[in-house]
Design a protein around this motif. Sequence first.
Motif, PDB file in Angstrom:
ATOM      1  N   PHE A  71       0.839  -1.189   0.000  1.00  0.00           N
ATOM      2  CA  PHE A  71       0.000   0.000   0.000  1.00  0.00           C
ATOM      3  C   PHE A  71       0.876   1.241   0.000  1.00  0.00           C
ATOM      4  O   PHE A  71       2.052   1.204   0.375  1.00  0.00           O
ATOM      5  CB  PHE A  71      -0.980   0.003   1.178  1.00  0.00           C
ATOM      6  CG  PHE A  71      -0.344  -0.091   2.534  1.00  0.00           C
ATOM      7  CD1 PHE A  71      -0.110   1.051   3.290  1.00  0.00           C
ATOM      8  CD2 PHE A  71       0.006  -1.323   3.074  1.00  0.00           C
ATOM      9  CE1 PHE A  71       0.466   0.972   4.552  1.00  0.00           C
ATOM     10  CE2 PHE A  71       0.592  -1.416   4.332  1.00  0.00           C
ATOM     11  CZ  PHE A  71       0.815  -0.265   5.071  1.00  0.00           C
ATOM     12  N   CYS A  72       0.297   2.344  -0.458  1.00  0.00           N
ATOM     13  CA  CYS A  72       1.011   3.619  -0.502  1.00  0.00           C
ATOM     14  C   CYS A  72       1.186   4.138   0.922  1.00  0.00           C
ATOM     15  O   CYS A  72       0.217   4.240   1.675  1.00  0.00           O
ATOM     16  CB  CYS A  72       0.225   4.627  -1.349  1.00  0.00           C
ATOM     17  SG  CYS A  72       0.956   6.283  -1.325  1.00  0.00           S
ATOM     18  N   ARG A  73       2.401   4.474   1.289  1.00  0.00           N
ATOM     19  CA  ARG A  73       2.663   4.949   2.647  1.00  0.00           C
ATOM     20  C   ARG A  73       2.148   6.361   2.884  1.00  0.00           C
ATOM     21  O   ARG A  73       2.099   6.818   4.024  1.00  0.00           O
ATOM     22  CB  ARG A  73       4.151   4.854   2.967  1.00  0.00           C
ATOM     23  CG  ARG A  73       5.045   5.707   2.119  1.00  0.00           C
ATOM     24  CD  ARG A  73       6.525   5.416   2.426  1.00  0.00           C
ATOM     25  NE  ARG A  73       7.384   6.236   1.627  1.00  0.00           N
ATOM     26  CZ  ARG A  73       7.906   7.377   2.031  1.00  0.00           C
ATOM     27  NH1 ARG A  73       7.676   7.833   3.242  1.00  0.00           N
ATOM     28  NH2 ARG A  73       8.689   8.071   1.226  1.00  0.00           N
ATOM     29  N   HIS A  74       1.708   7.041   1.831  1.00  0.00           N
ATOM     30  CA  HIS A  74       1.171   8.402   1.970  1.00  0.00           C
ATOM     31  C   HIS A  74      -0.343   8.407   2.117  1.00  0.00           C
ATOM     32  O   HIS A  74      -0.876   8.974   3.066  1.00  0.00           O
ATOM     33  CB  HIS A  74       1.580   9.269   0.771  1.00  0.00           C
ATOM     34  CG  HIS A  74       3.053   9.406   0.652  1.00  0.00           C
ATOM     35  ND1 HIS A  74       3.791  10.298   1.388  1.00  0.00           N
ATOM     36  CD2 HIS A  74       3.940   8.728  -0.120  1.00  0.00           C
ATOM     37  CE1 HIS A  74       5.066  10.176   1.084  1.00  0.00           C
ATOM     38  NE2 HIS A  74       5.185   9.220   0.165  1.00  0.00           N
ATOM     39  N   CYS A  75      -1.047   7.782   1.178  1.00  0.00           N
ATOM     40  CA  CYS A  75      -2.523   7.825   1.203  1.00  0.00           C
ATOM     41  C   CYS A  75      -3.146   6.554   1.778  1.00  0.00           C
ATOM     42  O   CYS A  75      -4.335   6.539   2.090  1.00  0.00           O
ATOM     43  CB  CYS A  75      -3.089   8.105  -0.185  1.00  0.00           C
ATOM     44  SG  CYS A  75      -2.797   6.799  -1.405  1.00  0.00           S
ATOM     45  N   GLY A  76      -2.364   5.471   1.905  1.00  0.00           N
ATOM     46  CA  GLY A  76      -2.860   4.240   2.504  1.00  0.00           C
ATOM     47  C   GLY A  76      -3.635   3.321   1.582  1.00  0.00           C
ATOM     48  O   GLY A  76      -4.109   2.272   2.011  1.00  0.00           O
ATOM     49  N   VAL A  77      -3.757   3.670   0.308  1.00  0.00           N
ATOM     50  CA  VAL A  77      -4.526   2.840  -0.623  1.00  0.00           C
ATOM     51  C   VAL A  77      -3.699   1.624  -1.059  1.00  0.00           C
ATOM     52  O   VAL A  77      -2.496   1.716  -1.267  1.00  0.00           O
ATOM     53  CB  VAL A  77      -4.991   3.687  -1.837  1.00  0.00           C
ATOM     54  CG1 VAL A  77      -5.529   2.810  -2.956  1.00  0.00           C
ATOM     55  CG2 VAL A  77      -6.049   4.672  -1.380  1.00  0.00           C
ATOM     56  N   HIS A  78      -4.394   0.488  -1.226  1.00  0.00           N
ATOM     57  CA  HIS A  78      -3.797  -0.790  -1.599  1.00  0.00           C
ATOM     58  C   HIS A  78      -4.052  -1.054  -3.080  1.00  0.00           C
ATOM     59  O   HIS A  78      -5.030  -1.712  -3.422  1.00  0.00           O
ATOM     60  CB  HIS A  78      -4.424  -1.907  -0.778  1.00  0.00           C
ATOM     61  CG  HIS A  78      -4.274  -1.736   0.692  1.00  0.00           C
ATOM     62  ND1 HIS A  78      -3.606  -2.637   1.469  1.00  0.00           N
ATOM     63  CD2 HIS A  78      -4.695  -0.769   1.526  1.00  0.00           C
ATOM     64  CE1 HIS A  78      -3.625  -2.228   2.721  1.00  0.00           C
ATOM     65  NE2 HIS A  78      -4.288  -1.094   2.779  1.00  0.00           N
ATOM     66  N   PRO A  79      -3.189  -0.594  -3.984  1.00  0.00           N
ATOM     67  CA  PRO A  79      -3.469  -0.751  -5.408  1.00  0.00           C
ATOM     68  C   PRO A  79      -3.191  -2.145  -5.974  1.00  0.00           C
ATOM     69  O   PRO A  79      -3.797  -2.536  -6.958  1.00  0.00           O
ATOM     70  CB  PRO A  79      -2.572   0.288  -6.073  1.00  0.00           C
ATOM     71  CG  PRO A  79      -1.466   0.500  -5.102  1.00  0.00           C
ATOM     72  CD  PRO A  79      -2.023   0.246  -3.744  1.00  0.00           C
ATOM     73  N   PHE A  80      -2.295  -2.901  -5.340  1.00  0.00           N
ATOM     74  CA  PHE A  80      -1.949  -4.250  -5.812  1.00  0.00           C
ATOM     75  C   PHE A  80      -1.168  -4.947  -4.715  1.00  0.00           C
ATOM     76  O   PHE A  80      -0.697  -4.310  -3.767  1.00  0.00           O
ATOM     77  CB  PHE A  80      -1.137  -4.201  -7.107  1.00  0.00           C
ATOM     78  CG  PHE A  80       0.119  -3.398  -7.001  1.00  0.00           C
ATOM     79  CD1 PHE A  80       1.297  -3.955  -6.510  1.00  0.00           C
ATOM     80  CD2 PHE A  80       0.139  -2.066  -7.377  1.00  0.00           C
ATOM     81  CE1 PHE A  80       2.453  -3.209  -6.399  1.00  0.00           C
ATOM     82  CE2 PHE A  80       1.292  -1.308  -7.270  1.00  0.00           C
ATOM     83  CZ  PHE A  80       2.445  -1.885  -6.775  1.00  0.00           C
ATOM     84  N   TYR A  81      -1.029  -6.272  -4.863  1.00  0.00           N
ATOM     85  CA  TYR A  81      -0.221  -7.034  -3.903  1.00  0.00           C
ATOM     86  C   TYR A  81       0.135  -8.394  -4.488  1.00  0.00           C
ATOM     87  O   TYR A  81      -0.356  -8.778  -5.550  1.00  0.00           O
ATOM     88  CB  TYR A  81      -0.935  -7.166  -2.549  1.00  0.00           C
ATOM     89  CG  TYR A  81      -2.096  -8.129  -2.506  1.00  0.00           C
ATOM     90  CD1 TYR A  81      -1.952  -9.384  -1.937  1.00  0.00           C
ATOM     91  CD2 TYR A  81      -3.344  -7.777  -2.995  1.00  0.00           C
ATOM     92  CE1 TYR A  81      -3.017 -10.271  -1.876  1.00  0.00           C
ATOM     93  CE2 TYR A  81      -4.415  -8.648  -2.931  1.00  0.00           C
ATOM     94  CZ  TYR A  81      -4.243  -9.901  -2.363  1.00  0.00           C
ATOM     95  OH  TYR A  81      -5.301 -10.767  -2.300  1.00  0.00           O
ATOM     96  N   VAL A  82       0.988  -9.117  -3.784  1.00  0.00           N
ATOM     97  CA  VAL A  82       1.355 -10.479  -4.151  1.00  0.00           C
ATOM     98  C   VAL A  82       0.414 -11.399  -3.373  1.00  0.00           C
ATOM     99  O   VAL A  82       0.432 -11.411  -2.145  1.00  0.00           O
ATOM    100  CB  VAL A  82       2.828 -10.790  -3.802  1.00  0.00           C
ATOM    101  CG1 VAL A  82       3.148 -12.255  -4.056  1.00  0.00           C
ATOM    102  CG2 VAL A  82       3.763  -9.871  -4.569  1.00  0.00           C
ATOM    103  N   PRO A  83      -0.450 -12.159  -4.080  1.00  0.00           N
ATOM    104  CA  PRO A  83      -1.451 -12.974  -3.386  1.00  0.00           C
ATOM    105  C   PRO A  83      -0.900 -14.304  -2.862  1.00  0.00           C
ATOM    106  O   PRO A  83       0.010 -14.886  -3.439  1.00  0.00           O
ATOM    107  CB  PRO A  83      -2.504 -13.223  -4.466  1.00  0.00           C
ATOM    108  CG  PRO A  83      -1.728 -13.212  -5.742  1.00  0.00           C
ATOM    109  CD  PRO A  83      -0.619 -12.197  -5.538  1.00  0.00           C
TER     110      PRO A  83
END
Length: 126
Positions: A71-83
Amino acid sequence: MLASYEGSCHCGRVRFRVRGDLDETVVCNCTICTQKGILHLIVPLGAFELVSGEAELTSYRFNTRVAKHTFCRHCGVHPFYVPRSDPDKIDVNVRCLADVDVAALSPRPFDGRHWEQATAAGQAGE
């Protein structure tokens, strides 16, 4: 149908491109996915490109520690990840894709609250 999409976090510091089929979108009922509100699109690494913001990402791991929730350390949004289900792929949050009407999608449900049983049944998720 495969198509290309641009995506980002809320503040725009993290930007990416992905090629995928939105008909493959999944919604998971596990606690973290429910709380994040993520709609999953799992793609091969070659179908994903991080355009900018790698240094702006941080991650969270829990339970088996296989999934790498970024997640973005500024806005906190989780745009992608390793599942966890596919650690050699990228799981893109469809809600972070530009110009996608998520209300028009029909995501396939995944029972992430019972992950082991659901994956044994051939589903994908967390």
